[in-house]
Enzyme design. Structure first.
Site, PDB file in Angstrom:
ATOM      1  N   GLU A 158      46.239  39.635  33.437  1.00 44.63           N
ATOM      2  CA  GLU A 158      46.775  40.982  33.635  1.00 44.63           C
ATOM      3  C   GLU A 158      45.905  42.079  33.001  1.00 44.63           C
ATOM      4  O   GLU A 158      46.367  42.877  32.177  1.00 44.63           O
ATOM      5  CB  GLU A 158      48.214  41.056  33.132  1.00 44.63           C
ATOM      6  CG  GLU A 158      49.131  40.119  33.904  1.00 44.63           C
ATOM      7  CD  GLU A 158      50.608  40.262  33.577  1.00 44.63           C
ATOM      8  OE1 GLU A 158      50.943  40.955  32.594  1.00 44.63           O
ATOM      9  OE2 GLU A 158      51.435  39.679  34.306  1.00 44.63           O
ATOM     10  N   GLU A 275      51.775  33.711  38.069  1.00 40.92           N
ATOM     11  CA  GLU A 275      53.045  33.924  37.375  1.00 40.92           C
ATOM     12  C   GLU A 275      54.013  34.558  38.358  1.00 40.92           C
ATOM     13  O   GLU A 275      53.642  35.500  39.069  1.00 40.92           O
ATOM     14  CB  GLU A 275      52.911  34.875  36.177  1.00 40.92           C
ATOM     15  CG  GLU A 275      52.141  34.363  34.995  1.00 40.92           C
ATOM     16  CD  GLU A 275      52.116  35.395  33.861  1.00 40.92           C
ATOM     17  OE1 GLU A 275      53.002  36.286  33.833  1.00 40.92           O
ATOM     18  OE2 GLU A 275      51.196  35.315  33.034  1.00 40.92           O
TER      19      GLU A 275
END
Length: 503
Positions: A158, A275
């Site tokens: 991220e 995810e």
């Protein structure tokens, strides 16, 4: 009544099973973690596992020192070996996430999580490349090139968020990716490397990632991103509550990479959602509920239409992003609590593991498959109100006409979880929500986590059996249908049990 076709239309995707998430990989050194993972693998059987912190200080890989007036670096793989050995022994391979930055190599002090994963760029890209090469060369030496070639290698986590990458500096991430991918390919050109592992709301990063890697001919073997549907966090002590968007929002996010990358060099690459979940918070109690299983059921059933894999974040509440768990049910991401109590969403995955591979039909509230031996499996779920405006219907009816072949009767096995059955959280609340249950209480919770089970025998007409299923609120149910082959002797019968006349 919905008529399920006799002829299949291909194989059911197993993208749901390809990978599962975990907390920082260092936790795999713990025996209780390994016991939980064994339970998961015995009953579900994921292929890969992905977690943070492979290169963080807790793993002790990067060890700088001085000798004879010069700075040197020793690379130690003691913990890495123990983690990977544990994974492979349990039949699951690592999906390697390269991060976070070792303190001795970091350019700054910004960290995330209570275990302080450093999220700053390397102060020396050359030293970072040497760390990556040393790590992968060691893994190849220990486990063999053919094995490590099967392990995807993801660059960072991220980077579009300043909490995970200092300043969310996109150019700095591109530089990190270029250096890392080059280091990976120096070890072996066939190793799989990819990214950019972005969180929701930053899809334009995919466009620029494609442009950058094409302009500079940077290797990319797969594309990765994350997907969540939760809104802003509303905090309470040791917990968080959030609104949720509709579950189909996850499927929309799954579809984004291929839509945006059309016409680019990355268009045909595998796409991994490394995810996904409802909430991104590990302290949101929604994860512990039957609602959560019913909410995610259509996503698990259909996600493979859009991506090569989508990895549930995470398999266990032994996670510790915001510190150790404060209670048995504290909202952790996991399919299991930290005491190996199975949650309703765990059972959703366990039900998927029992589905046949031949695809027959999928609707808004069901999925139908078949085994080669003719057994038919049905996964069904009750609708939910993701807005929280209503509790959802008390009852949901589904009527299916299922093909079972040339037999007079069918055996039906039904397993289900809802607000009452297969729901340890409900039992936990009723016993007073103990933070650390006593052994006898824990026994009750393990018992309460077992799905409800029923067994029926139904008539077959014209090779079909009618299933009239009434689902409770937030129920997820698995129905397995097989032909009855009667082997009881002619003198068997209930009337004879107490010596009565069998007529």
């Amino acid at each position: 009544m919905i008529r399920v076709p006799v002829e299949g239309t291909g194989r059911l995707s197993d993208a749901w099973r390809h990978c599962v998430g975990t907390g920082r990989v260092e936790l795999a050194l713990r025996r209780d973690y390994q016991d939980s993972l064994k339970l998961l693998q015995d009953e579900i059987g994921f292929r890969y596992i992905r977690g943070h912190g492979l290169l963080s200080d807790g793993m002790g890989v990067h060890r700088p020192y001085e000798w004879e007036g010069a700075r040197r670096v020793h690379h130690s793989f003691t913990y890495v070996d123990q983690v990977v050995d544990a994974y492979l022994a349990l039949g699951i391979r690592p999906f390697l996430e390269l991060g976070f930055m070792p303190e001795g190599l970091a350019s700054g002090e910004r960290t995330i999580f209570w275990w302080r994963g450093n999220v700053t760029p390397p102060r020396s890209h050359q030293e970072w490349a040497a760390l990556v090469k040393a790590t992968l060369a060691h893994l190849v030496d220990r486990y063999g090139l053919d094995e490590v070639r099967t392990w995807p290698i993801e660059v960072w986590n991220e980077p579009n968020l300043p909490d995970f990458w200092e300043g969310a500096d996109e150019q700095a991430y591109h530089r990190l990716y270029e250096v890392t991918a080059g280091a990976v390919k120096e070890v072996d050109a066939s190793l799989q490397v990819g990214g950019p592992a972005i969180s929701p709301g930053a899809d334009e990063w995919l466009d620029r990632f494609a442009e950058f890697t094409e302009r500079y001919d940077v290797p990319v073997d797969f594309v990765s991103k994350h997907a969540y549907t939760s809104g802003p966090a509303r905090h309470v002590p040791f917990g968080t509550h959030q609104t949720l968007g509709p579950a189909h929002g996850l499927l929309d996010q799954f579809a984004t990479p291929r839509e945006r990358l059309k016409g680019t060099r990355l268009a045909e690459l595998p796409v991994h959602i490394t995810e996904f979940n409802s909430s991104y918070r590990p302290d949101n109690p929604i994860h512990d509920t039957a609602f959560h299983a019913a909410y995610l059921a259509p996503v698990v059933a259909a996600g493979g239409d859009h991506v090569d894999s989508f990895s549930y974040w995470t398999f266990s509440d032994m996670f510790e992003e915001v510190g150790p768990p404060t209670a048995l049910f504290h909202g952790g991401f996991g399919l299991l609590t930290h005491r190996q109590v199975r949650k309703p969403t765990y059972h959703l995955y366990a039900f998927m593991a029992r589905m046949g591979r031949e695809f027959l039909r999928r609707g808004d509230d069901h999925l139908v498959t078949r085994y080669p031996d003719g057994r038919v499996t049905v996964l069904a779920w009750a609708p939910v109100d993701a807005s929280g405006g209503t509790p959802g219907p008390d009852r949901h009816r589904l009527r299916l006409s299922v093909p079972v072949g040339d037999t007079a009767e069918a055996f039906v096995r039904r397993s289900g979880v809802d607000e009452e059955q297969g729901n340890a959280r409900t039992a936990w609340q009723r016993m007073g929500s103990p933070r650390s249950p006593r052994p006898d209480q824990l026994d009750v919770l393990h018992e309460a986590a077992e799905p409800a089970r029923r067994h029926l025998r139904l008539p077959v007409e014209d090779g079909r059996v009618g299933l009239d299923l009434t689902l409770n609120r937030h129920e997820v149910t698995l129905v397995e249908v097989s032909a009855v082959v009667e082997e009881a002797p002619p003198w068997a019968g209930e009337r004879r049990l107490l010596g009565g006349d069998p007529r």
